[in-house]
Write a protein that holds these residues in place. Structure first.
Motif, PDB file in Angstrom:
ATOM      1  N   ARG A 236      59.647  -7.987 109.591  1.00  0.00           N
ATOM      2  CA  ARG A 236      59.411  -8.388 110.994  1.00  0.00           C
ATOM      3  C   ARG A 236      59.365  -9.905 111.113  1.00  0.00           C
ATOM      4  N   PHE A 237      58.769 -10.559 110.135  1.00  0.00           N
ATOM      5  CA  PHE A 237      58.678 -12.023 110.164  1.00  0.00           C
ATOM      6  C   PHE A 237      60.077 -12.640 110.242  1.00  0.00           C
ATOM      7  N   VAL A 238      60.966 -12.164 109.397  1.00  0.00           N
ATOM      8  CA  VAL A 238      62.325 -12.723 109.391  1.00  0.00           C
ATOM      9  C   VAL A 238      63.041 -12.364 110.691  1.00  0.00           C
ATOM     10  N   GLU A 239      62.909 -11.143 111.102  1.00  0.00           N
ATOM     11  CA  GLU A 239      63.600 -10.711 112.334  1.00  0.00           C
ATOM     12  C   GLU A 239      63.191 -11.541 113.542  1.00  0.00           C
ATOM     13  N   THR A 240      61.934 -11.985 113.560  1.00  0.00           N
ATOM     14  CA  THR A 240      61.448 -12.700 114.735  1.00  0.00           C
ATOM     15  C   THR A 240      61.439 -14.217 114.540  1.00  0.00           C
ATOM     16  N   SER A 241      61.933 -14.677 113.394  1.00  0.00           N
ATOM     17  CA  SER A 241      62.002 -16.121 113.142  1.00  0.00           C
ATOM     18  C   SER A 241      63.342 -16.661 113.611  1.00  0.00           C
ATOM     19  N   PRO A 242      63.417 -17.987 113.764  1.00  0.00           N
ATOM     20  CA  PRO A 242      64.710 -18.583 114.108  1.00  0.00           C
ATOM     21  C   PRO A 242      65.736 -18.428 112.978  1.00  0.00           C
ATOM     22  N   GLU A 243      66.957 -18.800 113.266  1.00  0.00           N
ATOM     23  CA  GLU A 243      68.087 -18.535 112.359  1.00  0.00           C
ATOM     24  C   GLU A 243      68.026 -19.218 111.014  1.00  0.00           C
ATOM     25  N   ASN A 244      67.186 -20.240 110.916  1.00  0.00           N
ATOM     26  CA  ASN A 244      67.107 -20.949 109.637  1.00  0.00           C
ATOM     27  C   ASN A 244      66.160 -20.258 108.648  1.00  0.00           C
ATOM     28  N   VAL A 245      65.670 -19.081 108.995  1.00  0.00           N
ATOM     29  CA  VAL A 245      64.777 -18.332 108.096  1.00  0.00           C
ATOM     30  C   VAL A 245      65.455 -17.030 107.693  1.00  0.00           C
ATOM     31  N   ALA A 246      65.536 -16.803 106.376  1.00  0.00           N
ATOM     32  CA  ALA A 246      66.214 -15.609 105.859  1.00  0.00           C
ATOM     33  C   ALA A 246      65.373 -15.003 104.738  1.00  0.00           C
ATOM     34  N   ALA A 247      65.866 -13.908 104.175  1.00  0.00           N
ATOM     35  CA  ALA A 247      65.152 -13.264 103.061  1.00  0.00           C
ATOM     36  C   ALA A 247      66.150 -12.631 102.113  1.00  0.00           C
ATOM     37  N   THR A 248      65.761 -12.606 100.826  1.00  0.00           N
ATOM     38  CA  THR A 248      66.518 -11.807  99.865  1.00  0.00           C
ATOM     39  C   THR A 248      65.779 -10.482  99.646  1.00  0.00           C
ATOM     40  N   ILE A 249      66.575  -9.475  99.270  1.00  0.00           N
ATOM     41  CA  ILE A 249      66.006  -8.150  98.985  1.00  0.00           C
ATOM     42  C   ILE A 249      66.527  -7.706  97.618  1.00  0.00           C
ATOM     43  N   THR A 250      65.622  -7.283  96.758  1.00  0.00           N
ATOM     44  CA  THR A 250      66.019  -6.866  95.407  1.00  0.00           C
ATOM     45  C   THR A 250      66.499  -5.416  95.424  1.00  0.00           C
ATOM     46  N   ALA A 251      67.211  -5.045  94.358  1.00  0.00           N
ATOM     47  CA  ALA A 251      67.626  -3.646  94.219  1.00  0.00           C
ATOM     48  C   ALA A 251      66.414  -2.765  93.914  1.00  0.00           C
ATOM     49  N   HIS A 252      65.515  -3.272  93.060  1.00  0.00           N
ATOM     50  CA  HIS A 252      64.391  -2.403  92.675  1.00  0.00           C
ATOM     51  C   HIS A 252      63.449  -2.128  93.831  1.00  0.00           C
TER      52      HIS A 252
ATOM     53  N   GLY B  81      65.882  -0.431 105.763  1.00  0.00           N
ATOM     54  CA  GLY B  81      66.370  -0.635 107.126  1.00  0.00           C
ATOM     55  C   GLY B  81      66.925  -2.045 107.305  1.00  0.00           C
ATOM     56  N   ALA B  82      66.222  -3.038 106.755  1.00  0.00           N
ATOM     57  CA  ALA B  82      66.665  -4.431 106.890  1.00  0.00           C
ATOM     58  C   ALA B  82      67.971  -4.648 106.128  1.00  0.00           C
ATOM     59  N   ALA B  83      68.050  -4.116 104.913  1.00  0.00           N
ATOM     60  CA  ALA B  83      69.238  -4.356 104.071  1.00  0.00           C
ATOM     61  C   ALA B  83      70.496  -3.787 104.723  1.00  0.00           C
ATOM     62  N   VAL B  84      70.391  -2.638 105.330  1.00  0.00           N
ATOM     63  CA  VAL B  84      71.590  -1.999 105.902  1.00  0.00           C
ATOM     64  C   VAL B  84      71.771  -2.326 107.381  1.00  0.00           C
ATOM     65  N   SER B  85      70.914  -3.198 107.922  1.00  0.00           N
ATOM     66  CA  SER B  85      70.925  -3.429 109.374  1.00  0.00           C
ATOM     67  C   SER B  85      72.142  -4.207 109.845  1.00  0.00           C
ATOM     68  N   GLY B  86      72.766  -4.960 108.934  1.00  0.00           N
ATOM     69  CA  GLY B  86      73.844  -5.845 109.379  1.00  0.00           C
ATOM     70  C   GLY B  86      73.311  -7.179 109.901  1.00  0.00           C
ATOM     71  N   ASN B  87      72.004  -7.378 109.842  1.00  0.00           N
ATOM     72  CA  ASN B  87      71.423  -8.676 110.212  1.00  0.00           C
ATOM     73  C   ASN B  87      71.750  -9.662 109.089  1.00  0.00           C
ATOM     74  N   PRO B  88      72.470 -10.750 109.392  1.00  0.00           N
ATOM     75  CA  PRO B  88      72.932 -11.665 108.337  1.00  0.00           C
ATOM     76  C   PRO B  88      71.814 -12.431 107.649  1.00  0.00           C
ATOM     77  N   ARG B  89      70.597 -12.309 108.138  1.00  0.00           N
ATOM     78  CA  ARG B  89      69.517 -13.034 107.482  1.00  0.00           C
ATOM     79  C   ARG B  89      68.799 -12.223 106.405  1.00  0.00           C
ATOM     80  N   PHE B  90      69.356 -11.067 106.076  1.00  0.00           N
ATOM     81  CA  PHE B  90      68.895 -10.327 104.900  1.00  0.00           C
ATOM     82  C   PHE B  90      70.078 -10.222 103.939  1.00  0.00           C
ATOM     83  N   PHE B  91      69.909 -10.741 102.734  1.00  0.00           N
ATOM     84  CA  PHE B  91      71.024 -10.661 101.787  1.00  0.00           C
ATOM     85  C   PHE B  91      70.538 -10.410 100.363  1.00  0.00           C
ATOM     86  N   LEU B  92      71.508 -10.231  99.482  1.00  0.00           N
ATOM     87  CA  LEU B  92      71.249  -9.762  98.117  1.00  0.00           C
ATOM     88  C   LEU B  92      70.660 -10.851  97.220  1.00  0.00           C
TER      89      LEU B  92
END
Ligand code: DOR
Ligand code: ZN
Length: 346
Positions: free
Chosen positions: A185-201, A236-247
């Motif tokens: 939620r933090f990333v989703e509601t932050s401006p575009e300069n804020v992103a997150a990585t998500i691990t496989a595990h 949900g975030a990883a598959v959302s298509g939101n470009p601010r979540f990446f590998l």
């Protein structure tokens, strides 16, 4: 719709990895370079990478450890300390030595003792980074003993990260290896300069994995896996298509003897099976069509780099994950050891 039997995507990158040094380096580099064209290399060595000279020397050691057939570009990072020199960091970004800086709150994880004890001490460095567009990569956990280990990310977001992003509104920030619904939620509601990585595990396990039939050191990492609903929010975030979540795998090998110990190290070695693990999750979420963007497009877009040329192909065939991976005298237990995965890299 029937499942495809192969999946070809643009060659991916790993935006967060631990390649280690010394005897573990060859094993870690080979596993990552087999799947990824580039990787953001974490600086938590002993001693940590705090200067251009140290980063350049480490870069050389990584390339020397790389198997001949593989083409791989390590992207180096600087380890922020209370006293790090802003000129060194900024100069290193401007001359291409550093791709970013990593913030470890002191004591938060493996080799973080030299990390930042109070974020205010590095405000001048952050100011400088903001002005030149240098990304800040954040291990987002508070370390106070009175905060429950499962709440450390949430408390960090509320008490450190939210004020930080308000104070430095132009700073590029990646909240690394997110583990909670609150981080999503933090990333989703932050401006575009804020992103997150998500691990496989963190897309596979929840905290039950740590206690499945006994204490499971190979499921232990930091931030520790949380409840199922958090894992599902990450999916949900990883598959959302939101470009601010990446590998970003956070693949972090430790020798088996240091994991299977009375005080086992935090870190999961996912590199040998990372893409396969991500593909399985995207398949389970019926979103294989979005794997390529998550793995190969959103990261370079955020970092301002071109996406890779070339492809990798995954086949929908069972992969039996070995119990251990050995190289010279190193023995490491990979993620999903002894299990089967449904995809494998061709
Ligand atoms: O589980 C982890 N292992 N988390 C980290 O933040 C560091 C890493 C390591 O270096 O072993
Ligand atoms: Zn890490």
């Amino acid at each position: 719709m029937p499942l495809p039997t192969t999946l070809t995507i643009r060659r991916p990158d790993d935006w967060h990895v631990h390649l280690r040094d010394g005897p573990m380096l060859e094993l870690a580099v080979a596993a990552t370079a087999r799947q990824f064209a580039r990787a953001i290399v974490m600086p938590n060595l002993v001693p940590p990478i705090t200067t251009r000279a140290a980063a350049a020397a480490y870069h050389e050691r990584i390339l020397a450890a790389l198997p001949d057939a593989l083409d791989f570009t390590p992207l180096m990072t600087a380890y922020l300390t209370d006293t790090i020199d802003a000129d060194e960091v900024a100069g290193g970004f401007e001359d291409g030595t550093f791709a970013a800086c990593k913030l470890y709150p002191a004591g938060a994880t493996t080799n973080s003792d030299a990390g930042v004890t109070d974020i205010r001490r590095i405000h001048p460095v952050l100011e400088r980074m903001q002005s030149i567009g240098m990304p800040l990569l954040v291990h987002g956990e508070v370390v106070h003993g009175e905060v429950d280990v499962f709440d450390r990310e949430k408390v960090f977001i509320d008490s450190v990260l939210t004020p930080l992003v308000d104070r430095f509104p132009g700073l590029k920030v990646v909240l690394e290896h997110i583990t909670t619904e609150e981080a999503v939620r933090f990333v989703e509601t932050s401006p575009e300069n804020v992103a997150a990585t998500i691990t496989a595990h963190h897309l596979h396990i929840d905290r039950n994995a740590l206690f499945a039939g006994g204490l499971r050191p190979h499921a232990y990492c930091l931030p520790v896996a949380k409840r199922r609903r958090h894992r599902d929010a990450l999916r949900g975030a990883a598959v959302s298509g939101n470009p601010r979540f990446f590998l970003g795998t956070d693949s972090a090998p430790h020798p088996r003897s240091e994991k299977e110990s009375a005080c086992g190290c935090a870190g999961i070695f996912t590199a040998p099976v990372a893409l396969e693990c991500y593909a399985q999750v995207f398949e389970e979420e019926d979103r294989l069509d979005r794997l390529e963007a998550f793995a190969s497009e959103f990261g370079p877009r955020f970092y301002g780099l071109p996406p890779n040329e070339g492809n990798v192909t995954l086949e929908r065939e069972d992969l039996s994950v070995p119990d251990v991976i050995r190289h010279a005298d190193q023995v490491v237990v990979p993620f999903k050891a002894g299990e089967r995965l449904r995809w494998r890299q061709a």
